[in-house]
Scaffold this motif. Structure first.
Motif, PDB file in Angstrom:
ATOM      1  N   HIS A 105       0.810  -1.224   0.000  1.00  0.00           N
ATOM      2  CA  HIS A 105       0.000   0.000   0.000  1.00  0.00           C
ATOM      3  C   HIS A 105       0.836   1.263   0.000  1.00  0.00           C
ATOM      4  CE1 HIS A 105      -3.998  -1.690   0.087  1.00  0.00           C
ATOM      5  NE2 HIS A 105      -3.531  -2.632   0.882  1.00  0.00           N
ATOM      6  N   LEU A 106       2.014   1.210   0.602  1.00  0.00           N
ATOM      7  CA  LEU A 106       2.883   2.393   0.609  1.00  0.00           C
ATOM      8  C   LEU A 106       3.330   2.708  -0.821  1.00  0.00           C
ATOM      9  CD1 LEU A 106       4.399   4.619   2.110  1.00  0.00           C
ATOM     10  CD2 LEU A 106       6.296   3.018   2.444  1.00  0.00           C
ATOM     11  N   GLN A 107       3.690   1.650  -1.562  1.00  0.00           N
ATOM     12  CA  GLN A 107       4.097   1.869  -2.955  1.00  0.00           C
ATOM     13  C   GLN A 107       2.932   2.453  -3.763  1.00  0.00           C
ATOM     14  OE1 GLN A 107       5.458  -0.552  -6.932  1.00  0.00           O
ATOM     15  NE2 GLN A 107       6.199  -1.390  -5.005  1.00  0.00           N
ATOM     16  N   PHE A 108       1.711   1.976  -3.482  1.00  0.00           N
ATOM     17  CA  PHE A 108       0.555   2.502  -4.207  1.00  0.00           C
ATOM     18  C   PHE A 108       0.356   3.989  -3.903  1.00  0.00           C
ATOM     19  CE2 PHE A 108      -3.978   3.512  -4.618  1.00  0.00           C
ATOM     20  CZ  PHE A 108      -4.143   3.247  -5.970  1.00  0.00           C
ATOM     21  N   LYS A 109       0.511   4.373  -2.638  1.00  0.00           N
ATOM     22  CA  LYS A 109       0.369   5.792  -2.270  1.00  0.00           C
ATOM     23  C   LYS A 109       1.411   6.638  -3.000  1.00  0.00           C
ATOM     24  CE  LYS A 109      -1.728   5.255   2.294  1.00  0.00           C
ATOM     25  NZ  LYS A 109      -1.539   5.345   3.747  1.00  0.00           N
ATOM     26  N   LYS A 110       2.631   6.117  -3.054  1.00  0.00           N
ATOM     27  CA  LYS A 110       3.698   6.838  -3.770  1.00  0.00           C
ATOM     28  C   LYS A 110       3.378   6.936  -5.256  1.00  0.00           C
ATOM     29  CE  LYS A 110       7.555   6.026  -0.630  1.00  0.00           C
ATOM     30  NZ  LYS A 110       8.941   5.560  -0.492  1.00  0.00           N
ATOM     31  N   PHE A 111       2.747   5.879  -5.779  1.00  0.00           N
ATOM     32  CA  PHE A 111       2.372   5.859  -7.188  1.00  0.00           C
ATOM     33  C   PHE A 111       1.341   6.951  -7.487  1.00  0.00           C
ATOM     34  CE2 PHE A 111      -0.187   3.789 -10.710  1.00  0.00           C
ATOM     35  CZ  PHE A 111       0.777   3.959 -11.699  1.00  0.00           C
ATOM     36  N   VAL A 112       0.368   7.131  -6.588  1.00  0.00           N
ATOM     37  CA  VAL A 112      -0.643   8.178  -6.765  1.00  0.00           C
ATOM     38  C   VAL A 112       0.045   9.551  -6.822  1.00  0.00           C
ATOM     39  CG1 VAL A 112      -2.646   9.345  -5.729  1.00  0.00           C
ATOM     40  CG2 VAL A 112      -2.513   6.847  -5.700  1.00  0.00           C
ATOM     41  N   VAL A 113       1.029   9.757  -5.937  1.00  0.00           N
ATOM     42  CA  VAL A 113       1.774  11.031  -5.925  1.00  0.00           C
ATOM     43  C   VAL A 113       2.567  11.185  -7.223  1.00  0.00           C
ATOM     44  CG1 VAL A 113       3.549  12.392  -4.744  1.00  0.00           C
ATOM     45  CG2 VAL A 113       1.911  11.056  -3.411  1.00  0.00           C
ATOM     46  N   TYR A 114       3.225  10.109  -7.647  1.00  0.00           N
ATOM     47  CA  TYR A 114       3.991  10.125  -8.900  1.00  0.00           C
ATOM     48  C   TYR A 114       3.080  10.545 -10.069  1.00  0.00           C
ATOM     49  CZ  TYR A 114       5.970   8.055 -13.185  1.00  0.00           C
ATOM     50  OH  TYR A 114       6.402   7.848 -14.473  1.00  0.00           O
ATOM     51  N   LEU A 115       1.884   9.944 -10.132  1.00  0.00           N
ATOM     52  CA  LEU A 115       0.940  10.247 -11.217  1.00  0.00           C
ATOM     53  C   LEU A 115       0.511  11.713 -11.195  1.00  0.00           C
ATOM     54  CD1 LEU A 115      -1.538   7.197 -11.047  1.00  0.00           C
ATOM     55  CD2 LEU A 115       0.412   7.489 -12.579  1.00  0.00           C
ATOM     56  N   LEU A 116       0.104  12.178 -10.020  1.00  0.00           N
ATOM     57  CA  LEU A 116      -0.424  13.543  -9.924  1.00  0.00           C
ATOM     58  C   LEU A 116       0.676  14.576 -10.108  1.00  0.00           C
ATOM     59  CD1 LEU A 116      -3.030  13.002  -7.056  1.00  0.00           C
ATOM     60  CD2 LEU A 116      -3.468  13.163  -9.504  1.00  0.00           C
ATOM     61  N   ASP A 117       1.850  14.334  -9.523  1.00  0.00           N
ATOM     62  CA  ASP A 117       2.978  15.259  -9.699  1.00  0.00           C
ATOM     63  C   ASP A 117       3.356  15.382 -11.170  1.00  0.00           C
ATOM     64  OD1 ASP A 117       3.259  15.904  -7.047  1.00  0.00           O
ATOM     65  OD2 ASP A 117       5.143  14.830  -6.729  1.00  0.00           O
ATOM     66  N   LYS A 118       3.451  14.234 -11.838  1.00  0.00           N
ATOM     67  CA  LYS A 118       3.896  14.248 -13.238  1.00  0.00           C
ATOM     68  C   LYS A 118       2.851  14.910 -14.137  1.00  0.00           C
ATOM     69  CE  LYS A 118       6.405  11.560 -16.623  1.00  0.00           C
ATOM     70  NZ  LYS A 118       7.170  10.341 -16.906  1.00  0.00           N
ATOM     71  N   THR A 119       1.575  14.683 -13.826  1.00  0.00           N
ATOM     72  CA  THR A 119       0.511  15.295 -14.622  1.00  0.00           C
ATOM     73  C   THR A 119       0.510  16.813 -14.439  1.00  0.00           C
ATOM     74  OG1 THR A 119      -0.784  13.272 -14.360  1.00  0.00           O
ATOM     75  CG2 THR A 119      -1.953  15.196 -15.162  1.00  0.00           C
ATOM     76  N   VAL A 120       0.661  17.270 -13.200  1.00  0.00           N
ATOM     77  CA  VAL A 120       0.729  18.717 -12.937  1.00  0.00           C
ATOM     78  C   VAL A 120       1.942  19.299 -13.669  1.00  0.00           C
ATOM     79  CG1 VAL A 120       1.179  20.469 -11.171  1.00  0.00           C
ATOM     80  CG2 VAL A 120      -0.500  18.672 -10.731  1.00  0.00           C
ATOM     81  N   ALA A 121       3.081  18.606 -13.588  1.00  0.00           N
ATOM     82  CA  ALA A 121       4.309  19.090 -14.234  1.00  0.00           C
ATOM     83  C   ALA A 121       4.124  19.238 -15.740  1.00  0.00           C
ATOM     84  CB  ALA A 121       5.470  18.141 -13.935  1.00  0.00           C
ATOM     85  N   SER A 122       3.293  18.362 -16.338  1.00  0.00           N
ATOM     86  CA  SER A 122       3.104  18.429 -17.792  1.00  0.00           C
ATOM     87  C   SER A 122       2.264  19.645 -18.201  1.00  0.00           C
ATOM     88  CB  SER A 122       2.458  17.139 -18.308  1.00  0.00           C
ATOM     89  OG  SER A 122       1.086  17.090 -17.981  1.00  0.00           O
ATOM     90  N   ALA A 123       1.616  20.267 -17.218  1.00  0.00           N
ATOM     91  CA  ALA A 123       0.811  21.465 -17.515  1.00  0.00           C
ATOM     92  C   ALA A 123       1.642  22.731 -17.380  1.00  0.00           C
ATOM     93  CB  ALA A 123      -0.377  21.550 -16.550  1.00  0.00           C
ATOM     94  N   VAL A 124       2.831  22.586 -16.831  1.00  0.00           N
ATOM     95  CA  VAL A 124       3.667  23.753 -16.526  1.00  0.00           C
ATOM     96  C   VAL A 124       4.390  24.219 -17.779  1.00  0.00           C
ATOM     97  CG1 VAL A 124       5.674  24.535 -15.219  1.00  0.00           C
ATOM     98  CG2 VAL A 124       3.967  23.088 -14.113  1.00  0.00           C
ATOM     99  N   LYS A 125       4.268  25.501 -18.035  1.00  0.00           N
ATOM    100  CA  LYS A 125       5.013  26.080 -19.164  1.00  0.00           C
ATOM    101  C   LYS A 125       6.148  26.908 -18.565  1.00  0.00           C
ATOM    102  CE  LYS A 125       0.662  26.374 -21.657  1.00  0.00           C
ATOM    103  NZ  LYS A 125      -0.100  25.773 -20.549  1.00  0.00           N
ATOM    104  N   GLY A 126       7.343  26.342 -18.586  1.00  0.00           N
ATOM    105  CA  GLY A 126       8.482  27.049 -17.999  1.00  0.00           C
ATOM    106  C   GLY A 126       8.544  26.836 -16.506  1.00  0.00           C
ATOM    107  N   ARG A 127       7.872  27.691 -15.754  1.00  0.00           N
ATOM    108  CA  ARG A 127       7.932  27.591 -14.299  1.00  0.00           C
ATOM    109  C   ARG A 127       6.532  27.373 -13.737  1.00  0.00           C
ATOM    110  NH1 ARG A 127       8.152  31.231 -10.127  1.00  0.00           N
ATOM    111  NH2 ARG A 127       9.415  30.576  -8.350  1.00  0.00           N
ATOM    112  N   GLU A 128       6.435  26.569 -12.690  1.00  0.00           N
ATOM    113  CA  GLU A 128       5.126  26.311 -12.094  1.00  0.00           C
ATOM    114  C   GLU A 128       4.531  27.593 -11.524  1.00  0.00           C
ATOM    115  OE1 GLU A 128       5.093  23.696  -8.734  1.00  0.00           O
ATOM    116  OE2 GLU A 128       2.922  23.546  -8.719  1.00  0.00           O
TER     117      GLU A 128
END
Length: 243
Positions: A105-128
């Motif tokens: 379950h810890l790995q799954f929680k980290k996976f959720v963070v990985y998914l959301l962080d990476k998705t937010v990062a893909s919306a960033v143009k230059g700097r967040e």
């Protein structure tokens, strides 16, 4: 929006300092998300922000989740990161038929963070900026009882609510089978009203057409009537976000 709420933002910064933390690294748009999530109540927003800081430093001490921390979750290639929707928000697609309740379950929680962080990062143009949003598509096509993971769904939505406030623009649920309705009813009890209002369960052709129109053909995959190819999230190139 931030200008008219200068007083609340200043007050929130002071309250966070009183709680022993700093807002120095964070711009107004980031703090504004916490204020909006707590109906502009500076006291509640400050506490929520501090909880988030503590949570990040505990679960994400390096500032990001490396792919080497979530190998079991990446292996089935069940999550896809598409381009930007018409609204300018990135589109995250989860194919539930490739997901099984996790043993770790810890790995799954980290996976959720990985998914959301990476998705937010893909919306960033230059700097967040801090106010970037995302669209989630949960596809239940071909799921069986073995794929049902109420705990995983609750974790995903609770993380969005508590640690990624005001990040979710919309969540579309596709191909929900009849047997899953009772599971969803139970899961939705753990979801806040404001989040539930952003969830659209697509049930007929008209709704599917609206869904494609809102996402846009360029971001919607061919499988859903769009023009894009599915892109596994681990293959998506995004610039890393500084914490």
């Amino acid at each position: 929006m931030e200008e008219s709420h200068g007083l609340e933002l200043t007050q929130m910064r002071k309250l966070v300092e009183k709680l022993g933390f700093s807002t120095e690294k964070y711009g107004d748009p980031t703090l504004m998300r916490f204020l909006l999530a707590r109906s502009m109540d500076t006291d509640k927003a400050s506490k929520m922000f501090v909880q988030w800081l503590k949570w990040r430093s505990s679960l994400v001490p390096n500032g990001f989740i490396a792919e080497s921390e979530v190998p079991d979750q990446l292996e089935p290639r069940k999550v896809f990161l598409q381009g930007l929707a018409k609204t300018g928000y990135p589109v995250l697609i989860v194919q539930a038929c490739k997901h099984y309740p996790p043993k770790d379950h810890l790995q799954f929680k980290k996976f959720v963070v990985y998914l959301l962080d990476k998705t937010v990062a893909s919306a960033v143009k230059g700097r967040e900026v801090g106010n970037e949003k995302l669209i989630v598509i949960l596809d239940f096509q071909n799921i069986t009882y073995r794929n049902v993971d109420a705990r995983g769904l609750i974790t995903g939505f609770q993380f969005l609510q508590a640690y990624f406030p005001e990040r979710l623009a919309k969540c579309y649920i596709l191909n929900m089978p009849r047997f899953f309705v009772s599971v969803w009813r139970m899961v939705s009890r753990f979801i806040e009203k404001a989040t539930l209002e952003k969830i659209v369960i697509v049930t007929n052709e008209d709704e599917k057409k609206t869904f494609i129109e809102e996402i846009g053909e360029e971001a919607a995959p061919v499988e859903y009537g769009g023009k894009a190819n599915l892109r596994a999230i681990q293959n998506a190139e995004v610039s890393s976000l500084e914490d």
